[in-house]
Design a protein around this motif. Structure first.
Motif, mmCIF file in Angstrom:
data_model
loop_
_atom_site.group_PDB
_atom_site.id
_atom_site.type_symbol
_atom_site.label_atom_id
_atom_site.label_comp_id
_atom_site.label_asym_id
_atom_site.label_seq_id
_atom_site.Cartn_x
_atom_site.Cartn_y
_atom_site.Cartn_z
ATOM 1 N N UNK A 134 4.125 -6.647 -7.443
ATOM 2 C CA UNK A 134 4.591 -5.919 -6.261
ATOM 3 C C UNK A 134 4.307 -4.442 -6.474
ATOM 4 N N UNK A 135 4.400 -3.667 -5.402
ATOM 5 C CA UNK A 135 4.217 -2.214 -5.496
ATOM 6 C C UNK A 135 4.746 -1.574 -4.234
ATOM 7 N N UNK A 136 5.237 -0.367 -4.372
ATOM 8 C CA UNK A 136 5.628 0.415 -3.204
ATOM 9 C C UNK A 136 4.442 1.278 -2.774
ATOM 10 N N UNK A 137 4.493 1.788 -1.583
ATOM 11 C CA UNK A 137 3.434 2.682 -1.126
ATOM 12 C C UNK A 137 3.346 3.947 -1.988
ATOM 13 N N UNK A 138 4.494 4.592 -2.327
ATOM 14 C CA UNK A 138 4.398 5.765 -3.212
ATOM 15 C C UNK A 138 3.763 5.445 -4.568
ATOM 16 N N UNK A 139 3.995 4.225 -5.096
ATOM 17 C CA UNK A 139 3.361 3.841 -6.359
ATOM 18 C C UNK A 139 1.844 3.794 -6.207
ATOM 19 N N UNK A 140 1.375 3.245 -5.104
ATOM 20 C CA UNK A 140 -0.069 3.165 -4.880
ATOM 21 C C UNK A 140 -0.670 4.559 -4.741
ATOM 22 N N UNK A 141 0.042 5.452 -4.069
ATOM 23 C CA UNK A 141 -0.436 6.825 -3.952
ATOM 24 C C UNK A 141 -0.601 7.459 -5.326
ATOM 25 N N UNK A 142 0.427 7.269 -6.184
ATOM 26 C CA UNK A 142 0.419 7.900 -7.504
ATOM 27 C C UNK A 142 -0.609 7.275 -8.435
ATOM 28 N N UNK A 144 -22.346 2.874 6.654
ATOM 29 C CA UNK A 144 -22.271 1.803 5.663
ATOM 30 C C UNK A 144 -21.631 2.295 4.374
ATOM 31 N N UNK A 145 -21.881 3.544 4.020
ATOM 32 C CA UNK A 145 -21.232 4.108 2.838
ATOM 33 C C UNK A 145 -19.730 4.183 3.042
ATOM 34 N N UNK A 146 -19.304 4.585 4.219
ATOM 35 C CA UNK A 146 -17.872 4.666 4.515
ATOM 36 C C UNK A 146 -17.224 3.289 4.453
ATOM 37 N N UNK A 147 -17.932 2.282 4.927
ATOM 38 C CA UNK A 147 -17.404 0.909 4.882
ATOM 39 C C UNK A 147 -17.231 0.458 3.435
ATOM 40 N N UNK A 148 -18.221 0.764 2.596
ATOM 41 C CA UNK A 148 -18.135 0.389 1.178
ATOM 42 C C UNK A 148 -16.963 1.080 0.506
ATOM 43 N N UNK A 149 -16.787 2.349 0.771
ATOM 44 C CA UNK A 149 -15.681 3.096 0.172
ATOM 45 C C UNK A 149 -14.348 2.521 0.629
ATOM 46 N N UNK A 150 -14.267 2.237 1.914
ATOM 47 C CA UNK A 150 -13.035 1.667 2.472
ATOM 48 C C UNK A 150 -12.728 0.320 1.837
ATOM 49 N N UNK A 151 -13.737 -0.531 1.693
ATOM 50 C CA UNK A 151 -13.532 -1.842 1.084
ATOM 51 C C UNK A 151 -13.100 -1.701 -0.376
ATOM 52 N N UNK A 178 -4.320 9.280 -0.739
ATOM 53 C CA UNK A 178 -3.389 10.032 0.097
ATOM 54 C C UNK A 178 -2.397 9.084 0.752
ATOM 55 N N UNK A 179 -1.293 9.644 1.205
ATOM 56 C CA UNK A 179 -0.278 8.829 1.881
ATOM 57 C C UNK A 179 -0.864 8.142 3.110
ATOM 58 N N UNK A 180 -1.684 8.856 3.861
ATOM 59 C CA UNK A 180 -2.282 8.290 5.073
ATOM 60 C C UNK A 180 -3.230 7.138 4.732
ATOM 61 N N UNK A 181 -4.017 7.309 3.668
ATOM 62 C CA UNK A 181 -4.954 6.252 3.266
ATOM 63 C C UNK A 181 -4.210 5.005 2.818
ATOM 64 N N UNK A 182 -3.165 5.190 2.005
ATOM 65 C CA UNK A 182 -2.382 4.046 1.533
ATOM 66 C C UNK A 182 -1.743 3.320 2.707
ATOM 67 N N UNK A 183 -1.199 4.073 3.658
ATOM 68 C CA UNK A 183 -0.571 3.449 4.819
ATOM 69 C C UNK A 183 -1.589 2.613 5.603
ATOM 70 N N UNK A 184 -2.782 3.147 5.769
ATOM 71 C CA UNK A 184 -3.817 2.451 6.530
ATOM 72 C C UNK A 184 -4.316 1.212 5.793
ATOM 73 N N UNK A 185 -4.579 1.356 4.492
ATOM 74 C CA UNK A 185 -5.060 0.232 3.687
ATOM 75 C C UNK A 185 -3.997 -0.858 3.607
ATOM 76 N N UNK A 186 -2.745 -0.460 3.394
ATOM 77 C CA UNK A 186 -1.666 -1.447 3.309
ATOM 78 C C UNK A 186 -1.533 -2.219 4.620
ATOM 79 N N UNK A 187 -1.635 -1.522 5.740
ATOM 80 C CA UNK A 187 -1.521 -2.197 7.031
ATOM 81 C C UNK A 187 -2.663 -3.186 7.232
ATOM 82 N N UNK A 188 -3.852 -2.809 6.798
ATOM 83 C CA UNK A 188 -5.001 -3.714 6.913
ATOM 84 C C UNK A 188 -4.770 -4.985 6.095
#
Length: 394
Positions: free
Chosen positions: A27-35, A5-12, A40-50
């Motif tokens: 608007x924003x690019x993925x690198x902007x969200x990372x910065x 449940x903690x992981x779900x909260x963090x993810x949300x 991390x790049x992987x987290x941004x990619x996953x969150x953006x896809x969701x």
């Protein structure tokens, strides 16, 4: 609480933070969200896809004049729905209805003695809200489309607010409103969820998101009209203070033996710099003239009026110079009725630069509001949209 449940909260929280950033900036690019968000790049990619899969974001190829192929940018996709924004001045009120992308569908303004007759002002606001919402919904039906639900309203109030009570906090400024449950009354009369904020705070929000201070994270916005108030944004966040009175610069004392102010003190800035005070100083420019009271913009090109505007601007500028030394903003935005006079803004700019610390005199931009007299109502719509969308995510 379990680890899952903690992981779900963090993810949300990460998802909501990314979505909020894209909505705030358009608007924003993925690198902007990372910065910006420190993900991390992987987290941004996953969150953006969701967010793309859920239909809350869309993606388009960027444009640019530089070398190489422009990167793809994430853009907000808004659900159907609309919000209401209200701008309460001391002598006027404005109401607007906009879709979630802040396209205004209907708007109205009325001259009302807001200070002296709260009941009449409240009745007028409620009537205008109901009328405009009905007009927008009828127009959508005629076009064979739907507006979606209209659930949220934000009203800007020209005075300090008690955030917990959602009511006017001062017993002297807007004295007739201090015992009134404004949010509750408006909600009961319109069926909307109503939130309140100070009008200068809303002007600051609008100019920060959409206007002269766009993407500057340290901003002072000043509404100079019948009253004088400041909205403060520090490190990208609005500052309200412990009791909702941050930015009440109109009640800074300028002279100890000056005129009495409505706040109960003497010699406040508002007793020297306000629409009514400046009009009083200009009365001799139109002797014996009858008819409705003149507007400030009617004097804008008169040579004597320009001197009065400039000196009033320099007086306000001295107060703002002290505030700049304290807060170190990148931009000072001047809104309200008096901002329509170039000489007034020039006077403020002159004082801010002249009184700045050596080496800092050219670091603060003093600009007129890009949204003009609509800054407060656009701020109301922006905050209403943010509140409605945040509620939809919960």
């Amino acid at each position: 609480m379990t680890q899952d449940s903690t992981a779900v909260r963090v993810r949300r929280a990460m998802r909501d933070e990314a979505l909020d950033h894209v909505r705030r900036h358009g608007s924003a690019s993925r690198p902007e969200l990372e910065s910006v968000l420190g993900m991390s790049r992987q987290t941004v990619a996953s969150v953006a896809q969701e967010l793309l899969d859920s239909g809350l974001l869309t993606e388009h190829q960027g444009t640019g004049a530089g070398r190489g192929r422009p990167g793809r940018r994430l853009l907000p996709r808004y659900p159907p729905g609309a919000v209401v924004g209200v701008d309460l001045g001391h002598r006027h009120l404005g109401v607007a209805v906009a879709t979630f992308d802040l396209t205004v569908q209907a708007e109205a303004r009325s001259e009302v003695d807001v200070d002296g007759d709260p009941d009449a002002a409240l009745c007028t606001v409620a009537r205008l809200i109901r009328r405009l919402v009905d007009e927008v919904e009828a127009d959508a039906r005629a076009r064979g489309t739907g507006t979606g639900p209209v659930t949220t309203c934000v009203a800007g109030v020209p005075g300090p607010l008690n955030a917990a009570r959602q009511a006017v906090a001062s017993p002297t400024i807007l004295a007739g409103w201090s015992a009134l449950d404004l949010a509750g009354e408006l909600s009961e009369r319109t069926g909307l969820t109503v939130h309140l904020d100070n009008d200068a705070n809303l002007g600051a929000l609008a100019e920060h998101r959409h206007g002269a201070a766009r993407d500057n994270d340290n901003v002072i916005y000043v509404k100079a009209s019948d009253g004088v108030g400041a909205g403060l944004i520090i490190n990208g966040e609005p500052v309200h203070g412990s009791s909702g009175a941050a930015g009440e610069i109109g009640h800074t004392q300028i002279t100890q033996d000056g005129a009495w102010c409505r706040c109960g003190n003497r010699g406040c800035l508002e007793t020297i710099v306000s629409t009514q005070q400046i009009l009083h100083q200009m009365a001799h420019l139109r002797p014996g003239e009858s008819g409705p009271p003149p507007r400030l913009h009617e004097f804008a090109d008169h040579p004597v009026a320009r001197k009065i505007f400039a000196e009033s601007g320099r007086t306000l500028g001295r107060v703002l110079a002290n505030l700049c030394a304290l807060l170190d903003p990148a931009t000072v935005v001047i809104g309200g009725e008096m901002s329509q006079a170039d000489a007034f803004v020039d006077g403020i700019r002159d004082s801010v630069r002249r009184l700045a610390q050596p080496g800092f005199d050219d670091r603060v931009q003093v600009l007129p509001a890009a949204l003009g007299l609509r800054a407060e109502v656009m701020g109301s719509l922006t905050l209403a949209r943010d509140i409605a969308l945040r509620a939809a995510l919960m």
